[in-house]
Design an enzyme around this catalytic site. Structure first.
Site, PDB file in Angstrom:
ATOM      1  N   TYR A 168      -9.894 -40.555  90.095  1.00  0.00           N
ATOM      2  CA  TYR A 168      -8.137 -40.197  88.801  1.00  0.00           C
ATOM      3  C   TYR A 168      -8.650 -39.177  88.545  1.00  0.00           C
ATOM      4  CZ  TYR A 168     -12.174 -41.231  85.426  1.00  0.00           C
ATOM      5  OH  TYR A 168     -13.307 -41.836  84.702  1.00  0.00           O
ATOM      6  N   CYS A 169      -7.965 -38.213  87.955  1.00  0.00           N
ATOM      7  CA  CYS A 169      -8.135 -36.796  87.070  1.00  0.00           C
ATOM      8  C   CYS A 169      -7.821 -36.451  86.169  1.00  0.00           C
ATOM      9  CB  CYS A 169      -7.645 -35.875  88.223  1.00  0.00           C
ATOM     10  SG  CYS A 169      -6.212 -35.797  88.461  1.00  0.00           S
ATOM     11  N   THR A 170      -7.229 -35.538  85.513  1.00  0.00           N
ATOM     12  CA  THR A 170      -6.413 -34.975  83.550  1.00  0.00           C
ATOM     13  C   THR A 170      -4.895 -35.841  84.196  1.00  0.00           C
ATOM     14  OG1 THR A 170      -8.136 -33.788  83.449  1.00  0.00           O
ATOM     15  CG2 THR A 170      -5.985 -33.711  81.950  1.00  0.00           C
ATOM     16  N   ILE A 176      -5.062 -39.184  83.734  1.00  0.00           N
ATOM     17  CA  ILE A 176      -5.421 -40.296  82.410  1.00  0.00           C
ATOM     18  C   ILE A 176      -3.940 -40.040  81.314  1.00  0.00           C
ATOM     19  CG2 ILE A 176      -6.764 -40.013  80.832  1.00  0.00           C
ATOM     20  CD1 ILE A 176      -8.987 -38.569  82.611  1.00  0.00           C
TER      21      ILE A 176
END
Length: 596
Positions: A154-156, A184
């Protein structure tokens, strides 16, 4: 419009907030500036780039072959299952095989400054400074991992984890890769809109790349303040535009340092040296409308702040000593000399005949460093080199507390090697890593440091009783009997025996030269010496103590006892015809005693 280079899978990956805003809403959607509403971005720029996120790869990958794009609610449930499986597999009957099979590897594809303030439960940060560093980290982390192991990334906003997913599947051959669709941002929004009763599994603050810099998803404070080390998740950029360092800083330090990362940057902002032209013009207009506004603009609310703002600031190395003291010995952090007193001690040492200083009470080395800087200045004026016990610019400091010695020696070693500039400040800041793990325990009773600038020598000596030690020195006995007399003796030790410390310096010239100075710290003792002088520690004070808890009662009684001791010392020493005394109301009071 469809963009072939991005692929259809990217519709959830663009780092945008799909909620439409009117122009009026946009104007107030950001972090307030100087108390006024502001937009999240200063300006809108549209530029053509070869890559949305620079990845440093030698060749492009197929972004449509990047693993499974997992919707936020499915991701949430998978993490809950992984969390429960991890708890089960920590039991006595768990095996490595079971862990690898049932518990996915959850990788946070963001950089360190992002993962420091927020992360999913059970996730592993890649600990990268730049995204292009991810590939080597992934190779090392997953080198022994089975190719069918479940990996969740996952990332931003969903862009970086697409690239990581493509790399894992195409370059490293992993077969069970998934990523959080929309990142996120989408997780936070979806959980609030569709599963508000669920506890977020992302803890802390989600770092975002607009004026907000962070959105708090939970109240967990996962980061450490860059200045004081306190727990916080507040992210900002230094207000000194020529620095603009991205940092984690608590609210108290942000207020104290005017939103800057260091005392040096604070001074620059206060002095208006680096304010953009338009801000200078606005400030001038504000002052013309209201001259009193200049005080607010420059941040001076007291005469002490004004004085500090118009004094040469100490090198930033000293501020790091304060931060390290607060991080490692918080109960005594108020005991460091501080900027004004420290600069005064340096000036005083600079004017001595030989630059020889004896300090009783090293603590974490703030005043020691100030004296060492001043001793070096005196030595430069004399053309002296490599001072030591026998003569020349030299600082000897005595301390009984081992933890304080460890911290002080760490600071003084940095100073001896790197000076007191920015490089030294960065090295001192690094001592706070790993909860003080950068500080090494000192085993030797005497630590001799390389001469500062090849001029001023320095020794840190561990003692059990500083008074007994200097009484031995005065009598020409003990391990320190070969030390030539000093120009200044600075006493920041046991407050109940000040007259004995002074007597050891006055009984002969073995410790202090004729015309030398004895400086006693804390002689005003929180202002309570005035009450001691007036006899105001009366019985009603005891009645007032009865309203406090036991700890506060003890603190109150100790403060009154020491105030009486300091008042007695002040009253007696001024009557001694062997000395001249000047008491300065600086910080907690300094008594400057000249030996006739």
């Amino acid at each position: 419009n469809y963009i072939p280079e991005l692929g259809t899978h990217m519709e959830n990956g663009i780092n945008i907030d799909p909620k439409p805003l009117t122009l009026e809403e946009f104007k107030i959607a950001g972090v307030p500036v100087r108390g006024q509403p502001a937009p999240p971005f200063r300006g809108l720029h549209v530029r053509v780039r070869n890559q949305i996120v620079a990845d440093g790869l030698d060749r492009p990958l197929d972004w449509e072959s990047a693993g499974y794009d997992m919707p936020p609610l499915e991701w949430h449930m998978k993490l809950k299952e992984a969390k429960e499986a991890a708890i089960v597999t920590t039991g006595e009957e768990s095996t490595e095989t079971t862990k690898n099979k049932d518990v996915p590897i959850i990788l946070d594809c963001r950089n360190t400054y992002e993962t420091d303030v927020g992360i999913f439960d059970g996730a592993e940060p890649l600990n990268t400074e730049n995204f292009r560093d991810s590939w080597d980290v992934l190779k090392e982390r997953l080198k022994d991992t089975p190719k069918d192991a479940p990996i969740m990334t996952y990332c931003t906003g969903g862009i970086r984890c697409v690239k990581v997913g493509a790399y894992l599947t195409q370059e490293m051959g992993f077969q069970n890769v998934s990523r959080l669709a929309g990142g996120i941002i989408a997780y936070d929004r979806t959980l609030n809109e569709k599963a508000a009763d669920e506890e977020p599994l992302f803890k802390g603050t989600n770092f975002v790349f607009d004026g907000r810099l962070g959105r708090a998803i939970t109240e967990d404070a996962l980061g450490s303040c860059v200045t004081c080390g306190a727990e916080t998740s507040l992210v900002s950029n230094c207000r000194n535009d020529n620095c603009h360092k991205r940092m984690i800083q608590c609210e108290d330090c942000s207020t104290k340092f005017l939103g800057t990362c260091s005392d040096a940057c604070k001074q620059r902002v206060m002095r208006n040296h680096m304010v953009p032209q338009e801000a200078q013009q606005q400030q001038q207009e504000d002052v013309e409308k209201d001259p009193s506004a200049v005080a607010t603009t420059r941040g001076f609310e007291t005469i002490e702040e004004y004085s500090a703002g118009h004094s040469t600031p100490p090198p930033s190395f000293y501020r790091e000593i304060e931060f390290n003291t607060q991080a490692n010995l918080p109960s005594g952090s108020h005991m460091v000399s501080g900027a004004s007193q420290g600069r005064w001690l340096t000036h005083l040492a600079s004017t001595t005949r030989e630059g020889r200083i004896l300090e009783l009470g090293t603590f974490t080395g703030y005043a020691t460093a100030c004296f060492l800087e001043g001793a070096c200045n005196a030595g430069e004026a004399l053309g002296a080199t490599s001072g030591n016990r026998e003569g020349g610019p030299f600082v000897m400091t005595l301390e009984r507390d081992q933890r304080a010695i460890d911290i002080a020696v760490s600071h003084l070693k940095i100073m001896s090697e790197l000076g007191v500039g920015e490089e030294a400040a960065e090295a001192a800041c690094a001592l706070r890593s790993n909860n003080g793990g950068g500080i090494v325990s000192v085993e030797d009773q005497v630590v001799s440091l390389p001469p500062y600038k090849n001029i001023a020598g320095c020794e840190v000596v561990k003692v059990t009783d500083a008074l007994a030690t200097i009484e031995e020195m005065a009598g020409g006995k003990g391990d320190l009997n070969n030390v030539a007399p000093f120009d200044i003796v600075f006493v920041d030790a046991d407050k109940t025996r000040m007259l004995e410390y002074v007597e050891a310096c006055l009984v002969n010239d073995n410790i202090l030269k004729k015309g030398g100075l004895i400086i006693i710290d804390n002689v005003l003792w929180k202002g309570l010496v005035l009450e001691a002088h007036n006899g105001e520690f009366a019985s009603e004070k005891e009645e007032q103590l009865g309203t406090l808890d036991e700890r506060e009662v003890k603190k109150g009684r100790r403060a009154r006892k020491l105030a009486n001791k300091m008042h007695y010392f002040n009253s007696e020493i001024v009557k001694d015809d062997r000395v001249e005394v000047v008491v300065l109301p600086m910080r907690d009071g300094l008594s400057v005693i000249r030996k006739r």
